[in-house]
Design a protein around this motif. Structure first.
Motif, PDB file in Angstrom:
ATOM      1  N   ASN A  85     -46.080  53.333 -20.943  1.00  0.00           N
ATOM      2  CA  ASN A  85     -44.988  52.783 -20.146  1.00  0.00           C
ATOM      3  C   ASN A  85     -45.331  51.372 -19.686  1.00  0.00           C
ATOM      4  O   ASN A  85     -46.497  50.957 -19.698  1.00  0.00           O
ATOM      5  N   LEU A  86     -44.286  50.668 -19.302  1.00  0.00           N
ATOM      6  CA  LEU A  86     -44.422  49.310 -18.783  1.00  0.00           C
ATOM      7  C   LEU A  86     -43.963  49.283 -17.332  1.00  0.00           C
ATOM      8  O   LEU A  86     -43.011  49.971 -16.955  1.00  0.00           O
ATOM      9  N   LEU A  87     -44.650  48.503 -16.535  1.00  0.00           N
ATOM     10  CA  LEU A  87     -44.293  48.335 -15.133  1.00  0.00           C
ATOM     11  C   LEU A  87     -43.432  47.073 -14.997  1.00  0.00           C
ATOM     12  O   LEU A  87     -43.882  45.970 -15.326  1.00  0.00           O
ATOM     13  N   LEU A  88     -42.207  47.280 -14.559  1.00  0.00           N
ATOM     14  CA  LEU A  88     -41.257  46.174 -14.408  1.00  0.00           C
ATOM     15  C   LEU A  88     -41.155  45.773 -12.941  1.00  0.00           C
ATOM     16  O   LEU A  88     -41.121  46.624 -12.048  1.00  0.00           O
ATOM     17  N   LYS A  89     -41.078  44.488 -12.737  1.00  0.00           N
ATOM     18  CA  LYS A  89     -40.812  43.937 -11.417  1.00  0.00           C
ATOM     19  C   LYS A  89     -39.424  43.321 -11.453  1.00  0.00           C
ATOM     20  O   LYS A  89     -39.156  42.364 -12.199  1.00  0.00           O
ATOM     21  N   VAL A  90     -38.516  43.914 -10.690  1.00  0.00           N
ATOM     22  CA  VAL A  90     -37.115  43.503 -10.699  1.00  0.00           C
ATOM     23  C   VAL A  90     -36.831  42.747  -9.397  1.00  0.00           C
ATOM     24  O   VAL A  90     -37.082  43.275  -8.302  1.00  0.00           O
ATOM     25  N   ASN A  91     -36.312  41.525  -9.538  1.00  0.00           N
ATOM     26  CA  ASN A  91     -35.935  40.702  -8.386  1.00  0.00           C
ATOM     27  C   ASN A  91     -34.423  40.537  -8.364  1.00  0.00           C
ATOM     28  O   ASN A  91     -33.786  40.338  -9.418  1.00  0.00           O
ATOM     29  N   ARG A  92     -33.855  40.649  -7.192  1.00  0.00           N
ATOM     30  CA  ARG A  92     -32.420  40.422  -7.028  1.00  0.00           C
ATOM     31  C   ARG A  92     -32.206  39.261  -6.067  1.00  0.00           C
ATOM     32  O   ARG A  92     -32.730  39.267  -4.943  1.00  0.00           O
ATOM     33  N   ARG A  93     -31.471  38.343  -6.500  1.00  0.00           N
ATOM     34  CA  ARG A  93     -31.164  37.165  -5.681  1.00  0.00           C
ATOM     35  C   ARG A  93     -29.775  37.333  -5.091  1.00  0.00           C
ATOM     36  O   ARG A  93     -28.781  37.445  -5.813  1.00  0.00           O
ATOM     37  N   ARG A  94     -29.706  37.431  -3.789  1.00  0.00           N
ATOM     38  CA  ARG A  94     -28.438  37.685  -3.133  1.00  0.00           C
ATOM     39  C   ARG A  94     -27.529  36.446  -3.207  1.00  0.00           C
ATOM     40  O   ARG A  94     -27.985  35.322  -3.106  1.00  0.00           O
ATOM     41  N   ARG A  95     -26.249  36.686  -3.351  1.00  0.00           N
ATOM     42  CA  ARG A  95     -25.254  35.615  -3.384  1.00  0.00           C
ATOM     43  C   ARG A  95     -24.102  36.009  -2.453  1.00  0.00           C
ATOM     44  O   ARG A  95     -23.626  37.145  -2.507  1.00  0.00           O
ATOM     45  N   LEU A 106     -22.892  41.633  -7.060  1.00  0.00           N
ATOM     46  CA  LEU A 106     -23.357  40.406  -6.445  1.00  0.00           C
ATOM     47  C   LEU A 106     -24.821  40.220  -6.728  1.00  0.00           C
ATOM     48  O   LEU A 106     -25.591  41.182  -6.803  1.00  0.00           O
ATOM     49  N   GLY A 107     -25.239  39.016  -6.885  1.00  0.00           N
ATOM     50  CA  GLY A 107     -26.638  38.694  -7.033  1.00  0.00           C
ATOM     51  C   GLY A 107     -27.057  38.589  -8.488  1.00  0.00           C
ATOM     52  O   GLY A 107     -26.418  39.113  -9.403  1.00  0.00           O
ATOM     53  N   ASP A 108     -28.141  37.873  -8.706  1.00  0.00           N
ATOM     54  CA  ASP A 108     -28.733  37.714 -10.025  1.00  0.00           C
ATOM     55  C   ASP A 108     -29.993  38.567 -10.101  1.00  0.00           C
ATOM     56  O   ASP A 108     -30.820  38.562  -9.180  1.00  0.00           O
ATOM     57  N   TYR A 109     -30.140  39.290 -11.206  1.00  0.00           N
ATOM     58  CA  TYR A 109     -31.284  40.170 -11.403  1.00  0.00           C
ATOM     59  C   TYR A 109     -32.191  39.598 -12.486  1.00  0.00           C
ATOM     60  O   TYR A 109     -31.718  39.177 -13.546  1.00  0.00           O
ATOM     61  N   THR A 110     -33.464  39.566 -12.196  1.00  0.00           N
ATOM     62  CA  THR A 110     -34.463  39.144 -13.180  1.00  0.00           C
ATOM     63  C   THR A 110     -35.545  40.211 -13.264  1.00  0.00           C
ATOM     64  O   THR A 110     -35.974  40.779 -12.253  1.00  0.00           O
ATOM     65  N   ALA A 111     -35.963  40.523 -14.494  1.00  0.00           N
ATOM     66  CA  ALA A 111     -36.980  41.551 -14.730  1.00  0.00           C
ATOM     67  C   ALA A 111     -38.190  40.906 -15.380  1.00  0.00           C
ATOM     68  O   ALA A 111     -38.068  40.048 -16.260  1.00  0.00           O
TER      69      ALA A 111
END
Length: 557
Positions: A85-95, A106-111
């Motif tokens: 498995n892979l460990l993902l770090k997901v960031n959400r940028r609120r808008r 809402l928001g931009d998601y980056t993995a």
């Protein structure tokens, strides 16, 4: 229109950081992570479980304790399994959303891949039954002191006195409240009930016809003492839940029976796929009649067997009515003997077995009773149980060096010849480590003369010695035992040695016969004598080990 050609996905290198994951069976909030780690045994325990060098079962075991502070609470066992498995770090940028705009994500998601998960700890087992004793009990406090290594508490611990029946004690189980004792009725039945039970479990049904006044207060029952029971390491061996989906067993069927006297119908569910035993019919020596046909379940499965092997078996039982398994299988090839063992039906179709007596564990032809014919003495079985002797097996290295086709063929020929004569004892050669022979398969001249001696017979068949007198049968066993163990030591015994042994042991044999118990227990007397002393057995094992090492060394040269 031609479909739009999408550009290939970009290639990215996997990070070199390694992580491990735990599938915790519960909701864990951010502020509850320390408690979750503590319930798994602490960070040190988790690190040790996930080590790559943890080869032992104890180091690879992880347990989840729902009550870490209670040593009597049973934990949930977990398994550490490999994963890709892979460990993902997901960031959400609120808008911020403009007033009056339609609802939309809402928001931009980056993995981002931050590491690789090579191992995962997961819990698939059910929680065991929980039983919590009173932690105020001295033994419970001792158990806690052993966990915390409280040396002072361990040194000062003393065994508390057992409370008397008239002395109140602490409750046996947490949250169990003992009600006030109920005075017994003078007209109640006199039933012996364990006074250590909870009063709520000691309700005695009132059987009096005329009520009687209660006893005076001094005669009232006193409070029961504490029932000091502590949980075992495990209550249930079942760890995987059954997926029955709240439905009945698909192999079950409803059976209805009618009581002939009352006419009442009784229904029960039985398993129609239950196992049917195909074992041979068996009797005890004291049973009057011998079986004349196989059990019904065996007859119903006759269509499953090979008729050619069955006919050969029936012909052998006509030729000789009593066989041991070894002597019978020696009449067949290795493939046929394997088919007989695998079929489970061939032998029960031809014979029955004795559970005890002189013909114990022998295969006897149907309707043949060896207890009625003195000539059946030759089919009696002598068995010397000798668990001290090692079983000579070639080592793995020897088998690897002998895997050529020529050596394999020669070995199969030698093994087949050895199997053909394994049930025969001639006093000069030995092919197995355990003595189990029928008297008719003993060809040693001295023993054969003793076996065929007409003066050694008795008028009626005996449960222990068969058709032989006790003295004559003991002499036969003494000579056979000496010759067999002499061959195990590497040299054949002479008739002169055996004669001297009989003369020297004459007095001891008579003494042993005088102290023999007249009452026999069924299935317990198998003439299992002849085990060596511990020091002799150790010397013999050492000699056998040296012999195997020499053979292995010679085969490698």
């Amino acid at each position: 229109m031609e479909p739009t050609q999408l550009p290939p996905a970009p290639e990215r290198a996997l990070p070199q950081a390694h992580f491990y994951s735990i599938e915790y069976p519960g909701y864990v909030r951010l502020q509850a992570v320390p408690q979750a780690i503590q319930s798994l045994g602490g960070q040190h325990r988790i690190d040790r479980v996930f080590k790559r060098t943890a080869h032992s079962r104890a180091d690879a075991l992880i347990e989840l304790a729902l009550r870490p502070d209670n040593p009597f609470a049973h934990p949930i066992p977990g398994d550490v399994v490999p994963a890709n498995n892979l460990l993902l770090k997901v960031n959400r940028r609120r808008r911020k959303r403009a007033p009056g705009a339609e609802a939309a994500p809402l928001g931009d998601y980056t993995a981002e891949v931050v590491g690789v998960l090579a191992k995962t700890a997961r819990f698939r087992s059910m929680v065991d039954y929980q039983y919590l004793p009173d932690m105020r009990d001295p033994i419970a406090q001792l158990r806690r002191a052993m966990d915390t290594m409280d040396v002072e508490a361990l040194c000062t611990y003393t065994i508390p006195p057992e409370p008397m029946d008239n002395a109140p004690g602490p409750p046996a189980v947490v949250a169990s409240v003992a009600p006030a004792p109920v005075p017994p009725r003078a007209d109640a039945m006199d039933i012996d009930i364990d006074m250590n039970l909870d009063p709520r479990l000691r309700e005695i049904s009132q059987v009096a016809v005329t009520p009687a006044p209660p006893l005076s207060p001094p005669a009232m029952a006193s409070p029961a003492s504490a029932l000091r029971l502590f949980p075992p390491p495990l209550f249930s061996r079942q760890t995987i839940p059954q997926g029955y989906n709240f439905k009945a067993n698909t192999a079950s069927m409803l059976s209805t029976t009618v009581d002939e006297e009352t006419g009442e119908e009784r229904k029960r569910v039985i398993n129609k796929m239950r196992w049917k035993g195909y074992g041979p019919a068996s009797i005890m020596f004291t049973d009057a009649q011998v079986p004349d046909k196989p059990p019904q379940a065996v007859q119903d499965g006759r269509h499953q067997i090979s008729e050619s092997i069955l006919k050969k078996l029936e012909a052998l039982f006509v030729e000789r009515p009593v066989w041991t398994r070894m002597s019978l299988f020696s009449q067949f090839s290795a493939a046929e003997a394997r088919d007989i063992l695998n079929s489970k039906l061939l032998l029960p179709l031809c014979c029955y077995v004795f559970q005890d007596g002189p013909w114990r564990d022998t295969l006897v032809r149907f309707s043949y009773d060896p207890r009625k014919n003195p000539s059946s003495r030759f089919y009696q079985r002598l068995y010397f149980r000798n668990a001290n002797h090692p079983i000579s097996r070639p080592s793995v290295t020897t088998r690897r060096h002998d895997r050529t086709a020529q050596n394999e063929q020669l070995r199969m020929q030698e093994k087949d010849a050895e199997r053909k004569n394994a049930h025969i004892f001639d006093g000069q050669t030995i092919t197995k480590e355990t003595a189990a022979f029928q008297l008719c398969d003993i060809t040693d001249p001295m023993l054969k003369e003793m076996i065929e001696d007409p003066d050694a017979l008795r008028e009626t068949c005996n449960e222990r010695d068969g058709w032989y007198t006790t003295h004559a049968f003991e002499q036969i066993k003494t000579v056979l035992r000496h010759k067999f163990f002499a061959l195990l030591e590497g040299h054949p015994a002479t008739d002169a040695e055996c004669a001297a042994l009989l003369a020297a042991s004459e007095g001891s044999v008579k003494t042993a016969l005088a102290h023999r118990s007249a009452k026999l227990r069924a299935g317990k007397h198998n003439m299992a004598k002849g085990a060596l002393r511990p020091e002799d057995a150790a010397a013999l094992r050492l000699r056998a080990t040296l012999d195997r090492s020499m053979k292995s060394f010679a085969s490698q040269r």
